[in-house]
Design a protein around this motif. Sequence first.
Motif, mmCIF file in Angstrom:
data_model
loop_
_atom_site.group_PDB
_atom_site.id
_atom_site.type_symbol
_atom_site.label_atom_id
_atom_site.label_comp_id
_atom_site.label_asym_id
_atom_site.label_seq_id
_atom_site.Cartn_x
_atom_site.Cartn_y
_atom_site.Cartn_z
ATOM 1 N N ILE A 164 0.713 -1.308 -0.115
ATOM 2 C CA ILE A 164 -0.141 0.033 0.157
ATOM 3 C C ILE A 164 0.731 1.310 0.180
ATOM 4 O O ILE A 164 0.544 2.425 -0.332
ATOM 5 C CB ILE A 164 -0.833 -0.143 1.386
ATOM 6 C CG1 ILE A 164 -2.234 1.129 1.010
ATOM 7 C CG2 ILE A 164 -0.322 0.339 2.524
ATOM 8 C CD1 ILE A 164 -3.240 0.910 1.948
ATOM 9 N N GLU A 165 2.017 1.117 0.371
ATOM 10 C CA GLU A 165 3.042 2.143 0.543
ATOM 11 C C GLU A 165 3.367 2.935 -0.856
ATOM 12 O O GLU A 165 3.530 4.019 -1.019
ATOM 13 C CB GLU A 165 4.415 2.120 1.413
ATOM 14 C CG GLU A 165 4.300 1.618 2.520
ATOM 15 C CD GLU A 165 3.965 0.087 3.088
ATOM 16 O OE1 GLU A 165 3.599 -0.480 2.068
ATOM 17 O OE2 GLU A 165 4.030 -0.175 4.190
ATOM 18 N N ARG A 189 1.280 3.854 -3.038
ATOM 19 C CA ARG A 189 0.387 4.880 -3.315
ATOM 20 C C ARG A 189 1.103 6.437 -2.954
ATOM 21 O O ARG A 189 0.554 7.432 -3.343
ATOM 22 C CB ARG A 189 -1.142 4.775 -2.372
ATOM 23 C CG ARG A 189 -1.755 3.507 -2.959
ATOM 24 C CD ARG A 189 -3.024 3.682 -2.055
ATOM 25 N NE ARG A 189 -3.899 2.138 -2.473
ATOM 26 C CZ ARG A 189 -4.704 1.875 -1.961
ATOM 27 N NH1 ARG A 189 -5.574 2.684 -0.813
ATOM 28 N NH2 ARG A 189 -5.483 0.722 -2.279
ATOM 29 N N THR A 190 1.731 6.243 -1.887
ATOM 30 C CA THR A 190 2.168 7.600 -1.305
ATOM 31 C C THR A 190 3.669 7.806 -1.543
ATOM 32 O O THR A 190 4.065 8.877 -1.426
ATOM 33 C CB THR A 190 1.672 7.752 0.011
ATOM 34 O OG1 THR A 190 2.226 6.516 0.724
ATOM 35 C CG2 THR A 190 0.464 7.811 0.248
ATOM 36 N N ASN A 235 5.540 6.836 -4.290
ATOM 37 C CA ASN A 235 6.151 7.038 -5.533
ATOM 38 C C ASN A 235 6.314 8.187 -5.815
ATOM 39 O O ASN A 235 5.794 9.213 -5.673
ATOM 40 C CB ASN A 235 5.121 6.129 -6.571
ATOM 41 C CG ASN A 235 3.740 7.096 -6.773
ATOM 42 O OD1 ASN A 235 3.673 8.115 -7.397
ATOM 43 N ND2 ASN A 235 2.765 6.556 -5.829
ATOM 44 N N SER A 261 2.976 10.740 -6.834
ATOM 45 C CA SER A 261 2.605 11.523 -5.765
ATOM 46 C C SER A 261 3.143 12.312 -5.186
ATOM 47 O O SER A 261 2.713 13.420 -4.706
ATOM 48 C CB SER A 261 2.234 10.193 -4.607
ATOM 49 O OG SER A 261 1.156 9.405 -5.324
ATOM 50 N N LEU A 313 -4.473 9.518 2.154
ATOM 51 C CA LEU A 313 -4.698 7.973 2.539
ATOM 52 C C LEU A 313 -6.099 7.694 2.815
ATOM 53 O O LEU A 313 -6.809 8.391 3.492
ATOM 54 C CB LEU A 313 -3.776 7.775 3.933
ATOM 55 C CG LEU A 313 -2.061 8.007 3.519
ATOM 56 C CD1 LEU A 313 -1.532 7.732 4.881
ATOM 57 C CD2 LEU A 313 -1.857 6.740 2.667
#
Length: 362
Positions: free
Chosen positions: A324-325, A327-328, A330, A333, A362
């Motif tokens: 899930i990390e 998502r933030t 990269n 982002s 998030l």
Amino acid sequence: MTIRKTTLGWLVDTRPEGATGKRYRKSFDTKREALEYEAWLKTNATQTPGWQPAKRDVRKLTELIEIWHSQHGRQLSSGEDTYSRLKKMAEAMGNPYADKMTGELFAQYRAVRIEAGISASSMNREKSYLQAMFNELARLDIWKGENPLQKVRSFKIAERELSFLTYDQIDLLFAELKKGRNEHVHMISQVCLATGARWSEAETLRRPQVRNGLIQFALTKSKKVRAVPIDADLEATLDGHYQKHSSTIGDERFFSTAYSAFIEALNRTGIILPAGQATHVMRHTFASHFMINGGNILVLQKILGHSSLAMTMRYAHLSPDHLIEVRTLNPLSKWKNAQICGLTVAAEATSECIAIEARSLL
């Protein structure tokens, strides 16, 4: 003369330890091979007085297979099937002498089989059967040399897609299962979906295995007993099914054979699955939904009875928290966050504004 041409090839006839030493005679197809053998004999005789070359193992491959079967294979649950496969392999390779069984010979045999349309995964299994046989014979001190397949690498197989059923597809399948004449197929399918059992494990379930909110699977692929909790409703339903059908089945079994009935129902649904995933899709469906619903991968390993976590990790990507990390963390982002706060990307790392914005995403 120690090397001479004969009708059989180039004959080495020598006494490397002198006139009173042991005499060695061996024929080769080429003079070069004969010279190399003679040099090898002389080198070993010089370095190690009294040295003797290893005696040939003139047993045929089928003889080794028979020994393996009598002393080990017949004790295995799948021993007869493996025994049959090994004999067919030996026949296809020309039943070579034991000391002529090499990795090159197997590679040639494998190439012919691949050309004939046999899959790479099937050839990997054949290699593992033969390699395991030599390993066991070595442990029994029957095979003295190194494993001839030790350096032969298995083919790398691309991971197959593990299909699983959606809730709508489960509804559709269950509706078709109920329409069939088989009175057991629907209940077996429920056991598979509730526990992740293999079809054979559920189909052969016996009453002593179900008690106190648990199903204990004994005749498993890994030969280890595993217990899986079930809810009270499923346990009661199983008990009712047993009461209704026990007199016609016997041996304390819940179900009679229902594999064909499942396949027929699956075909009627029109659901398309990858090859080889017919009844096994129920096990994949359990594991996939277990992870989708937030299950723990280590718990899943115990439920499925996998000896290696690597096997269970095939389902890890279905977890809602998997990677899930990304998502933030990269760069896209991070760049977007910097644009929102009017900062450079370098300054973004220490900016409270961006930290707040990241949390809000998030």
